[in-house]
Design a protein around this motif. Sequence first.
Motif, PDB file in Angstrom:
ATOM      1  N   ILE A 101       9.653 -14.633  44.683  1.00  0.00           N
ATOM      2  CA  ILE A 101      10.548 -14.416  43.552  1.00  0.00           C
ATOM      3  C   ILE A 101      10.221 -13.088  42.882  1.00  0.00           C
ATOM      4  N   TYR A 102      11.205 -12.571  42.152  1.00  0.00           N
ATOM      5  CA  TYR A 102      10.994 -11.417  41.291  1.00  0.00           C
ATOM      6  C   TYR A 102      10.432 -11.882  39.948  1.00  0.00           C
ATOM      7  N   TYR A 103       9.511 -11.078  39.408  1.00  0.00           N
ATOM      8  CA  TYR A 103       9.073 -11.301  38.039  1.00  0.00           C
ATOM      9  C   TYR A 103       9.528 -10.121  37.182  1.00  0.00           C
ATOM     10  N   PRO A 104       9.664 -10.328  35.888  1.00  0.00           N
ATOM     11  CA  PRO A 104      10.010  -9.194  35.011  1.00  0.00           C
ATOM     12  C   PRO A 104       8.921  -8.127  35.064  1.00  0.00           C
ATOM     13  N   TRP A 105       9.307  -6.895  34.855  1.00  0.00           N
ATOM     14  CA  TRP A 105       8.329  -5.810  34.811  1.00  0.00           C
ATOM     15  C   TRP A 105       7.361  -6.037  33.651  1.00  0.00           C
ATOM     16  N   LEU A 108       1.997 -10.966  31.922  1.00  0.00           N
ATOM     17  CA  LEU A 108       3.123 -11.546  32.655  1.00  0.00           C
ATOM     18  C   LEU A 108       3.307 -12.971  32.157  1.00  0.00           C
ATOM     19  N   SER A 109       4.415 -13.227  31.489  1.00  0.00           N
ATOM     20  CA  SER A 109       4.698 -14.561  30.964  1.00  0.00           C
ATOM     21  C   SER A 109       5.591 -15.310  31.939  1.00  0.00           C
ATOM     22  N   ILE A 110       5.154 -16.507  32.335  1.00  0.00           N
ATOM     23  CA  ILE A 110       5.866 -17.304  33.329  1.00  0.00           C
ATOM     24  C   ILE A 110       6.279 -18.631  32.701  1.00  0.00           C
ATOM     25  N   THR A 111       7.550 -18.942  32.841  1.00  0.00           N
ATOM     26  CA  THR A 111       8.066 -20.232  32.405  1.00  0.00           C
ATOM     27  C   THR A 111       8.267 -21.109  33.631  1.00  0.00           C
ATOM     28  N   GLY A 112       7.675 -22.280  33.642  1.00  0.00           N
ATOM     29  CA  GLY A 112       7.793 -23.164  34.787  1.00  0.00           C
ATOM     30  C   GLY A 112       6.730 -22.889  35.829  1.00  0.00           C
ATOM     31  N   THR A 113       6.926 -23.458  37.006  1.00  0.00           N
ATOM     32  CA  THR A 113       5.947 -23.334  38.091  1.00  0.00           C
ATOM     33  C   THR A 113       5.964 -21.924  38.672  1.00  0.00           C
ATOM     34  N   LEU A 162      -1.599 -17.556  39.909  1.00  0.00           N
ATOM     35  CA  LEU A 162      -0.894 -17.470  38.630  1.00  0.00           C
ATOM     36  C   LEU A 162      -0.875 -18.823  37.945  1.00  0.00           C
ATOM     37  N   LYS A 163      -0.401 -18.841  36.712  1.00  0.00           N
ATOM     38  CA  LYS A 163      -0.308 -20.078  35.948  1.00  0.00           C
ATOM     39  C   LYS A 163       0.927 -20.010  35.054  1.00  0.00           C
ATOM     40  N   ASP A 216      -2.807 -12.411  32.727  1.00  0.00           N
ATOM     41  CA  ASP A 216      -3.297 -11.038  32.569  1.00  0.00           C
ATOM     42  C   ASP A 216      -3.108 -10.262  33.872  1.00  0.00           C
ATOM     43  N   ILE A 217      -2.433  -9.125  33.768  1.00  0.00           N
ATOM     44  CA  ILE A 217      -2.304  -8.189  34.887  1.00  0.00           C
ATOM     45  C   ILE A 217      -3.087  -6.942  34.505  1.00  0.00           C
ATOM     46  N   MET A 218      -4.152  -6.662  35.244  1.00  0.00           N
ATOM     47  CA  MET A 218      -4.967  -5.487  34.962  1.00  0.00           C
ATOM     48  C   MET A 218      -4.915  -4.522  36.139  1.00  0.00           C
ATOM     49  N   ILE A 219      -4.891  -3.243  35.820  1.00  0.00           N
ATOM     50  CA  ILE A 219      -4.897  -2.182  36.829  1.00  0.00           C
ATOM     51  C   ILE A 219      -6.045  -1.236  36.502  1.00  0.00           C
TER      52      ILE A 219
END
Length: 662
Positions: free
Chosen positions: A397-401, A585-590, A632-633, A638-641
């Motif tokens: 799936i795509y996630y928001p930037w 990265l905020s995820i709603t659902g699985t 992910l959860k 947290d996305i770190m670079i």
Amino acid sequence: MLTRIPVIYMMMPSVLLLCLLVSFSLGDLPTNYEYYTSDGISSGLSTDQPTFYLNGKEIYIYSGAIHYFRVPRAYWRDRLRKLRAAGFNTVETYIAWNLHEYQSGVYDFGNGGSDMEDFLHLEEFIQTAQDEDLFVIIRSGPFICAEFEFGGFPSFILRDGQDLWVRTDNELYMNYVTRWYNVLMPILAQHQFTKGGPIIMLQVENEYAITGYKDHNYLWHLRQLMLDNGIVELLVTADNPWKGTDGAYPEYFLMTGNFDSDAQTNLDTLKSLQPNKPIMVMEYWSGWFDYWGQQHQNKTADQFKEVYEAILSYPASVNMYMFIGGTNFYFLSGAQNLAYDDLNTKFTPMTTSYDYGAPLAENGAYTDKYWIAQELIAKYNPIQTKLPAVPDEIKPIYYPWVTLDKQITLDTLLIHALSDTSSNLISMENMNINGGSGQSYGYVVYRKTGLTLSANSVLKIEGRVCDTVIVLVNGVRVSPILETSSDLNNFGTWRTNDSTLILNTVDLTDVTVDLLVENWGRVNVGAYRQYKGLWEGNVLINGNIISDWTLYALEFKKSWTNSLTDWTSVTSRDINQPVLYKGTLSITGTPGDSYVYMEEFTKGIVIINGFVLGRYTKMGPQQTLYLPAPLLKEGDNDIMIFEHYQPAEQVKFVIEHVYTNH
């Protein structure tokens, strides 16, 4: 799905044919284990005749390689079921010593405290394979190659220096191997076929002939360690057939072969070396791997089919390497050094992705090679057993930037890093940290303070860097950016010997010079005592040897990274030093699988919820990192670079790999 029906049945009346189809339907077939164990278990694999017999019944082994440490634990069952659904009856895996003994004498077989702990539930993987009606081949090394960091060796063994010689009967090396095997082998022994488990075969060492050592005492001692720890199943070796018997004791082991072309000649060679013995290919290479800075490899489906069918029709048993390649998570991609020295002369690092062009793509998706393998195994397997339905694909799936709005600069990171001091330059492995095990992965920073630099002072690094270096003067980078493949020929890489760099253009006092060195992966082929950092010679400024260094280990262990609290808002992206950036990265659902698109960044690592996903570099060919959903959860992630040079403002996500070169 129905079994194959002989041609003569096609001429029968339709009613009779229908009855036969029903009677031979999938539901009436035995499972793999029912076929071979329904009368009890009295014997394992026999090699006393030209074909394998398992428990008294003829068997052709149709195996595929799945490395448990390259596939998230939550996906093991999915990948194993896909293997069985294609008609394979066996799964093969290496054992990664460097992961299970991650510090000297400290072990992790799941929940053991290392960053890779969730990948290391070895017994669960073996049991899941049996649950999915698969036999198991174990390739326990201790050297596994596998394009894996240091070929599977733990880096702490390098602390014994020049007195240690791996892959021989060297006493120092064998002391480590003995300790490891005395832990590993009793675990494996419980899961052997004749004990009610799935393990039917174990490999001793790996492609040993390529070393040229011909140390039969070493192979004999490995065998004895296995026997002493309860191993009773068939022991084999694996080498290129044209190497002959250099890698084996034919009287002790069945020899198997590794190749991907000229099947007839290679199989004939194996047969001539072992008359009246079963013929097996331990590695039929379904594709190939990638190097950073080189073109993406691609073996076509037609090339794959031609040789695979030649092996099956010979007929021979065969293990497909790889069935799914998976991912070199963390810092675990290996390298080659075809100069075959320990000095980084022709160092060639491998990518984070180990997709390998296999029948299952890195994310478990089906490729054309999957359906070809399914068709060919059904055509040539003389034993029909019950197969599961082909599982559905897990769609990415795509996630928001994600905007990177927080940062920690290198200077601040070093405040929290483990450190050591040394009058002379030492490698990361020889740092006095981690309970005396040194540093295995990541970066080491060599810092010298209180320097006085006249204008146009010249830094010289004797020998070669292992593997790349960023030079900072008072926290400002003065070394060139490594962005394209051609940049690897400039200062700052292993390709330049006795390299020099101008540090400043005006007189400076009380100067701090930092040399940040990255380990790009220890070699799995070509050298066996490869240290990382600066150790081949001295560092000089204007011809004067610099001594009394402070060393900092930037290992990016999960617990350390997640404990960082010194985050500040991003006000500029032109800091001109390595920086750790963070976004949410905020995820709603699985959560679902995705790919992190990194072509707009320059070079560094991606970290997901504290776990190092892997390396990236704009030079390619890999421009995306596979992001499995189990990392992910639901909620905030947290996305770190950790970007070495020039970052992008946002992290983007796509649904498939992108390959380009710069």
